[in-house]
Design an enzyme around this catalytic site. Structure first.
Site, PDB file in Angstrom:
ATOM      1  N   GLY A 169      63.895  13.357  34.614  1.00  0.00           N
ATOM      2  CA  GLY A 169      62.606  13.690  33.872  1.00  0.00           C
ATOM      3  C   GLY A 169      61.808  12.502  33.598  1.00  0.00           C
ATOM      4  O   GLY A 169      60.531  12.739  33.180  1.00  0.00           O
ATOM      5  N   TYR A 177      50.366  19.506  43.562  1.00  0.00           N
ATOM      6  CA  TYR A 177      50.091  19.297  42.258  1.00  0.00           C
ATOM      7  C   TYR A 177      48.737  18.783  41.765  1.00  0.00           C
ATOM      8  O   TYR A 177      48.639  18.378  40.687  1.00  0.00           O
ATOM      9  CB  TYR A 177      51.111  18.498  41.567  1.00  0.00           C
ATOM     10  CG  TYR A 177      52.711  18.710  42.184  1.00  0.00           C
ATOM     11  CD1 TYR A 177      53.216  20.210  42.082  1.00  0.00           C
ATOM     12  CD2 TYR A 177      53.458  17.825  42.475  1.00  0.00           C
ATOM     13  CE1 TYR A 177      54.658  20.018  42.307  1.00  0.00           C
ATOM     14  CE2 TYR A 177      54.663  17.746  42.842  1.00  0.00           C
ATOM     15  CZ  TYR A 177      55.399  19.154  42.937  1.00  0.00           C
ATOM     16  OH  TYR A 177      56.532  19.458  43.097  1.00  0.00           O
ATOM     17  N   TYR A 184      59.905  11.856  45.903  1.00  0.00           N
ATOM     18  CA  TYR A 184      59.111  13.277  46.201  1.00  0.00           C
ATOM     19  C   TYR A 184      58.028  13.077  47.352  1.00  0.00           C
ATOM     20  O   TYR A 184      57.140  13.676  47.343  1.00  0.00           O
ATOM     21  CB  TYR A 184      58.562  14.064  44.906  1.00  0.00           C
ATOM     22  CG  TYR A 184      59.615  14.272  44.111  1.00  0.00           C
ATOM     23  CD1 TYR A 184      60.679  15.130  44.190  1.00  0.00           C
ATOM     24  CD2 TYR A 184      59.854  13.600  42.851  1.00  0.00           C
ATOM     25  CE1 TYR A 184      61.887  15.310  43.355  1.00  0.00           C
ATOM     26  CE2 TYR A 184      60.935  13.777  41.808  1.00  0.00           C
ATOM     27  CZ  TYR A 184      61.940  14.529  42.189  1.00  0.00           C
ATOM     28  OH  TYR A 184      62.843  14.560  41.310  1.00  0.00           O
ATOM     29  N   CYS A 230      44.854  19.315  59.104  1.00  0.00           N
ATOM     30  CA  CYS A 230      43.968  20.190  59.272  1.00  0.00           C
ATOM     31  C   CYS A 230      43.837  21.204  57.903  1.00  0.00           C
ATOM     32  O   CYS A 230      44.004  22.405  58.084  1.00  0.00           O
ATOM     33  CB  CYS A 230      43.961  21.172  60.463  1.00  0.00           C
ATOM     34  SG  CYS A 230      43.721  20.286  61.948  1.00  0.00           S
TER      35      CYS A 230
HETATM   36  C1  LIG Z   1      68.589  19.370  37.796  1.00  0.00           C
HETATM   37  C2  LIG Z   1      67.735  17.945  37.892  1.00  0.00           C
HETATM   38  N1  LIG Z   1      68.259  16.809  37.564  1.00  0.00           N
HETATM   39  C3  LIG Z   1      67.347  15.834  37.487  1.00  0.00           C
HETATM   40  C4  LIG Z   1      66.123  15.820  38.502  1.00  0.00           C
HETATM   41  C5  LIG Z   1      65.298  14.508  38.593  1.00  0.00           C
HETATM   42  O1  LIG Z   1      64.202  14.663  37.612  1.00  0.00           O
HETATM   43  P1  LIG Z   1      63.122  13.337  37.950  1.00  0.00           P
HETATM   44  O2  LIG Z   1      63.183  12.857  39.309  1.00  0.00           O
HETATM   45  O3  LIG Z   1      62.053  13.559  37.276  1.00  0.00           O
HETATM   46  O4  LIG Z   1      64.079  12.291  37.012  1.00  0.00           O
HETATM   47  C6  LIG Z   1      65.691  17.336  38.676  1.00  0.00           C
HETATM   48  C7  LIG Z   1      64.422  17.093  39.263  1.00  0.00           C
HETATM   49  O5  LIG Z   1      63.806  18.083  39.657  1.00  0.00           O
HETATM   50  C8  LIG Z   1      66.240  18.270  38.533  1.00  0.00           C
HETATM   51  O6  LIG Z   1      66.034  19.336  38.707  1.00  0.00           O
END
Ligand SMILES: Cc1ncc(COP(=O)(O)O)c(C=O)c1O
Length: 436
Positions: free
Chosen positions: A244, A333, A389, A360
């Site tokens: 995260g 988002y 992503y 489109c």
């Molecule tokens: C269980 C889990 N671990 C790690 C991550 C990685 O998060 P990030 O890419 O924000 O570091 C996620 C992202 O959704 C996740 O669901």
């Protein structure tokens, strides 16, 4: 733009490694995902060094951010473990030669087939996320005569300050067991089973998080649960505090560096150790699971500018040959990005434009109100921080081909994902006999 040794501007040109972005666009075509191997290595090393400095632990790369065989090999060579969330990601890390004991399998609804595949592969850890999974895994492990190591995903109920769709630990989330509800009893049940070996707790509170306080709250709540379990004779030797960590997208965000990530992980490790000591617990084996922070800023997407539409005084659209099929994050988002015209990168960003894709959908934008150099048809637009992503969420919407991925490593540049052809787009189409 968050410049670094391998992402910089010289004589009006944007460079990635030793290459002008315009040269890469000419050689490989656009739209094109470019990944910078040097950055992936540098951030991976910083994360691993921080965890090692603090004691026992591991850094598991969250494949959902960017899943290719080449980058998985790179990550494994730099000591990363892997977090997988599907049979496909498991298949990919196997193909990359990953050590299966260093694989964690996440997901709120693992299918019976995926559970079979992961057991057969001999993965290190399942992260149990539901009662259905608990029963199925127990049964399937028993049938194989295996005692499977498991972590349990808990929902610590912490609302990280981030976009709702990437917040994963608010109350009533689809992920995990509620730490204030059924988590304790579920773990007690797991710990009593013969085919499951309870090893510890997992919590991931969301993505693109900047505040240390969100992690601190989650750690305190998780260690508190470990303490309550210890009182019941159940040992949590592993704490997995998820990923995260935020990255730089626009000047609204901090400009992160690998050492800043290392410092954040050191703070997480320190807090875990301190809180564990307060509860009379030994410091656990700490896992962190960065995804975005390892690959996000490594990625730049190159597009060719096509149609330009000006509504003087109101809005100017600069349309590119990509869009939501290679980067759905604005549509999902309203995520913001920064960009430059690659061959005019030192010129002032004299205009504010909406960069539109070619799909489109009116919502098919790369961004609104983006400061940009004066764009002309045929220019190469470079959008930064697209390594996470984007490729992993790409689609063939409107039957657009998913762009190829090129890995730049200093003065080398090669495909790690080839371009899709029109035949690839129709490869799985079949026409039933009775339609002919
Ligand atoms: C269980 C889990 N671990 C790690 C991550 C990685 O998060 P990030 O890419 O924000 O570091 C996620 C992202 O959704 C996740 O669901």
């Amino acid at each position: 733009m968050n410049t670094r040794k391998t992402l910089y501007v010289k004589d009006n040109d944007l460079y990635i490694g030793a290459f002008k972005a315009t040269e890469l666009a000419k050689k490989f075509g656009t739209p094109l995902y470019v990944m910078d191997a040097a950055y992936i290595r540098e951030v991976s090393d910083a994360f691993v060094a921080a965890v090692n400095k603090c004691g026992r632990g591991a850094v598991a790369f969250a494949n959902k951010a960017f899943a290719t065989v080449a980058t998985a090999k790179l990550a494994a060579a730099h000591g990363l473990w892997f977090d997988v969330v599907s049979g496909g990601e498991l298949f990919m890390v196997k193909r990359a030669g990953a050590d299966m004991k260093k694989v964690l399998f996440h997901g709120n609804n693992k299918t019976p087939r995926e559970i079979d595949e992961a057991l057969d592969a001999g993965i290190g850890f399942f992260v149990i996320d539901s009662l259905n999974e608990l029963e199925l895994l127990d049964k399937k492990a028993g049938e194989r005569g295996v005692r499977q190591d498991v972590l349990v995903r808990i929902n610590p109920g912490v609302s990280a300050h981030t976009f709702e769709a990437v917040m994963t630990a608010a109350p009533f989330s689809k992920f995990g067991f509620d730490v204030h509800g059924d988590a304790f009893d579920v773990i007690r049940d797991i710990a009593s089973r013969d085919n499951l070996n309870f090893r510890g707790l997992h919590a991931h509170i969301g993505s693109q998080i900047y505040e240390a306080s969100s992690y601190e709250k989650a750690i305190d709540i998780t260690v508190d649960l470990a303490g309550r379990l210890a009182e019941a004779g159940i040992v949590c030797d592993i704490l997995d505090m998820g990923g995260g960590y935020g990255i730089y997208y626009t000047d609204k965000d901090p400009k992160f560096t690998p050492s800043a990530y290392a410092a954040t992980v050191e703070n997480v490790a320190r807090r875990v150790a301190e809180k564990s000591a307060e509860r009379g617990l030994a410091a656990p084996f700490l896992i962190v699971e960065p995804g975005r922070s390892i690959v996000g800023e490594a990625g730049v997407t190159l597009y060719t500018v096509g149609a330009i539409k000006d509504f003087p005084g109101v809005k100017k659209y600069v349309a590119v040959d990509g869009g939501m099929f290679d980067n759905p994050r604005y549509a999902l988002y309203e995520s913001e990005y920064s960009a430059v015209i690659a061959g005019k990168a030192s010129e002032p960003a004299s205009e504010v434009v909406t960069v539109a894709g070619k799909c489109c959908e009116s919502g098919d934008l790369i961004g609104k109100d983006m400061p940009l150099q004066h764009a002309e048809t045929g220019d190469i637009l470079a959008v930064f921080s697209t390594g996470a992503y984007n490729y992993s969420m790409a689609s063939n919407y409107n039957l657009n081909a998913i762009p190829p991925v090129v890995l730049v490593d200093g003065d080398r540049a090669d495909y790690i994902v080839k371009a899709q052809t029109y035949d690839d787009l129709l490869r799985n189409n079949t026409v039933p006999e009775w339609l002919n």
